[in-house]
Design a protein around this motif. Structure first.
Motif, PDB file in Angstrom:
ATOM      1  N   ALA A 119      43.958  74.022  27.962  1.00 52.21           N
ATOM      2  CA  ALA A 119      43.823  74.647  29.280  1.00 52.21           C
ATOM      3  C   ALA A 119      44.710  75.877  29.385  1.00 52.21           C
ATOM      4  CB  ALA A 119      44.178  73.637  30.370  1.00 52.21           C
ATOM      5  N   GLU A 120      45.906  75.809  28.798  1.00 55.10           N
ATOM      6  CA  GLU A 120      46.796  76.975  28.810  1.00 55.10           C
ATOM      7  C   GLU A 120      46.169  78.149  28.039  1.00 55.10           C
ATOM      8  OE1 GLU A 120      50.379  75.443  27.190  1.00 55.10           O
ATOM      9  OE2 GLU A 120      51.162  74.656  29.101  1.00 55.10           O
ATOM     10  N   TRP A 121      45.539  77.822  26.926  1.00 60.79           N
ATOM     11  CA  TRP A 121      44.905  78.903  26.116  1.00 60.79           C
ATOM     12  C   TRP A 121      43.784  79.556  26.902  1.00 60.79           C
ATOM     13  CZ3 TRP A 121      39.958  79.657  24.114  1.00 60.79           C
ATOM     14  CH2 TRP A 121      39.828  80.688  23.203  1.00 60.79           C
ATOM     15  N   GLU A 122      42.956  78.742  27.587  1.00 64.74           N
ATOM     16  CA  GLU A 122      41.876  79.306  28.376  1.00 64.74           C
ATOM     17  C   GLU A 122      42.414  80.160  29.523  1.00 64.74           C
ATOM     18  OE1 GLU A 122      39.288  76.258  29.701  1.00 64.74           O
ATOM     19  OE2 GLU A 122      38.538  75.751  27.692  1.00 64.74           O
ATOM     20  N   ALA A 123      43.514  79.709  30.117  1.00 63.55           N
ATOM     21  CA  ALA A 123      44.081  80.502  31.212  1.00 63.55           C
ATOM     22  C   ALA A 123      44.654  81.804  30.707  1.00 63.55           C
ATOM     23  CB  ALA A 123      45.157  79.685  31.916  1.00 63.55           C
ATOM     24  N   GLU A 124      45.240  81.799  29.512  1.00 59.81           N
ATOM     25  CA  GLU A 124      45.815  83.016  28.962  1.00 59.81           C
ATOM     26  C   GLU A 124      44.722  84.001  28.518  1.00 59.81           C
ATOM     27  OE1 GLU A 124      48.333  81.775  25.852  1.00 59.81           O
ATOM     28  OE2 GLU A 124      49.901  80.926  27.155  1.00 59.81           O
ATOM     29  N   VAL A 125      43.649  83.477  27.993  1.00 59.90           N
ATOM     30  CA  VAL A 125      42.556  84.360  27.546  1.00 59.90           C
ATOM     31  C   VAL A 125      41.971  85.118  28.728  1.00 59.90           C
ATOM     32  CG1 VAL A 125      40.246  84.403  26.540  1.00 59.90           C
ATOM     33  CG2 VAL A 125      42.039  82.985  25.512  1.00 59.90           C
ATOM     34  N   GLY A 126      41.838  84.432  29.828  1.00 56.61           N
ATOM     35  CA  GLY A 126      41.364  85.085  31.036  1.00 56.61           C
ATOM     36  C   GLY A 126      39.877  85.269  31.129  1.00 56.61           C
ATOM     37  N   ARG A 127      39.131  84.598  30.301  1.00 58.28           N
ATOM     38  CA  ARG A 127      37.682  84.723  30.370  1.00 58.28           C
ATOM     39  C   ARG A 127      37.132  84.059  31.641  1.00 58.28           C
ATOM     40  NH1 ARG A 127      36.098  83.029  24.145  1.00 58.28           N
ATOM     41  NH2 ARG A 127      37.181  84.768  23.104  1.00 58.28           N
ATOM     42  N   ASP A 128      37.790  82.929  32.051  1.00 60.21           N
ATOM     43  CA  ASP A 128      37.320  82.192  33.231  1.00 60.21           C
ATOM     44  C   ASP A 128      38.364  82.340  34.325  1.00 60.21           C
ATOM     45  OD1 ASP A 128      36.288  80.491  35.108  1.00 60.21           O
ATOM     46  OD2 ASP A 128      36.119  78.752  33.770  1.00 60.21           O
TER      47      ASP A 128
END
Length: 351
Positions: free
Chosen positions: A166-175
């Motif tokens: 979840a941290e990786w997805e938040a950092e990527v910023g795609r969603d």
């Protein structure tokens, strides 16, 4: 628990872990509630065991029984002569009074004994119920341990897999909603951690309940054993001692009767001998006396001598009075003569 149950624990842990859905707060809230609900039942059972009236009533009945037995202490009936004299001053009447009192005490002992036997039965039933409660509490303890293990497994997997992803997805910023999902995941993780902590506290309560149940159970068994010992040993021994004391008392009374008869025989023999001696002295004294006692002769002689002496003295005194009277009469006559001689006729007057 058995070895088979311990081997099955990992399967139950996996089964319980599947019930946890970090995306469903309700699943976290409900996790372990059924196992924790057993705490209330266990607490109620413990409270009921602790407040069991049979224990208090059994203790009271046991105390009353021992007090009653001590109040009629048969071991003191033959304590010492002074006490025996006071207790059995009227022999058979005192024994009858003791037997009558024993009948009253025996009825009390039997009534209390019946109550104690009923209390003992209830106590043994409580021991069996406590045994079942112990087994249920032990199962409850293992169920809580399984829930804690399942929760810890989910927490470890969340920390290792779900949160980093979840941290990786938040950092990527795609969603754009990834940060919110991360925050919700972390909040759900904290909620699950608090829930596991509550389960640990409940397991500690279950662990404390186990020795408490054993302690109450042991006390009930000890009291039931004490009641059995009193009914099987103390009461029969008390009755045996009473029977022995009464038997000894009857022997003592018989001995007193024999001694009294012997004393009476000795008194009669002594009295007869003394009476014979007194009668013999009186008779022999009269036999050895003369027709006239010497004392009487001496007294009569002394009286006769005194009479003669009195006669002689009186006669001597009479002679002396007559002589004195004769002398007095002569003197009186001489005085009369002198008076007559001296008397002269008066001389005639001259013219």
């Amino acid at each position: 628990m058995s070895d088979k149950a311990l081997e099955a624990a990992p399967e139950r842990v996996a089964e319980l872990a599947k019930r946890i859905d970090l995306n469903d707060p309700i699943s976290i809230t409900r996790f372990g509630q059924e196992a924790q609900g057993r705490a209330t039942a266990a607490a109620d059972a413990m409270l009921g065991a602790a407040r069991n009236d049979a224990v208090g009533e059994a203790g009271d009945s046991l105390s009353r029984l021992l007090t009653t037995l001590r109040g009629f202490d048969v071991t003191k009936l033959d304590a010492k002569p002074g006490l025996i004299t006071r207790l059995f001053s009227r022999a058979g009447a005192e024994t009858a009074a003791i037997l009558q009192r024993y009948e009253g005490v025996r009825s009390q002992v039997e009534a209390i004994g019946d109550k104690l036997d009923a209390h003992r039965t209830r106590l043994m039933e409580d021991v069996e119920r406590l045994e079942r409660l112990y087994d249920g509490t032990l199962a409850w303890f293992h169920a809580l341990a399984d829930h804690i293990a399942a929760g810890e497994a989910v927490l470890a997997r969340t920390d290792k897999e779900a949160i980093p992803a979840a941290e990786w997805e938040a950092e990527v910023g795609r969603d754009p909603l990834a940060p919110q999902r991360l925050r919700d995941l972390r909040a759900a993780r904290e909620e699950l951690d608090r829930r596991v902590h509550d389960l640990r506290l409940t397991r500690q309560i279950a662990m404390q309940a186990l020795p408490s149940i054993r302690l109450i159970q042991e006390n009930d068994k000890a009291l039931a054993g004490r009641i059995h010992s009193v009914l099987a040993n103390t009461v029969p021994l008390w009755r045996t001692q009473l029977a022995q004391a009464l038997a000894l008392q009857r022997m003592r009374e018989a001995g007193h009767a024999v001694r009294a008869a012997t004393d009476l025989t000795n008194e009669l023999l002594t009295a007869n001998a003394e009476g014979l001696r007194r009668a013999n002295v009186e008779v022999r004294t009269e036999i050895e006396r003369g027709v006239v006692d010497l004392d009487a002769v001496q007294k009569a002689n002394a009286a006769l001598v005194a009479t003669i002496e009195d006669s002689l003295r009186i006669a001597q005194e009479g002679r002396e009075r007559r002589v004195a009277a004769t002398k007095a009469l002569g003197e009186a006559e001489a005085e009369i003569r002198r008076a007559l001689v001296s008397a002269r006729a008066p001389a005639p007057k001259k013219p």
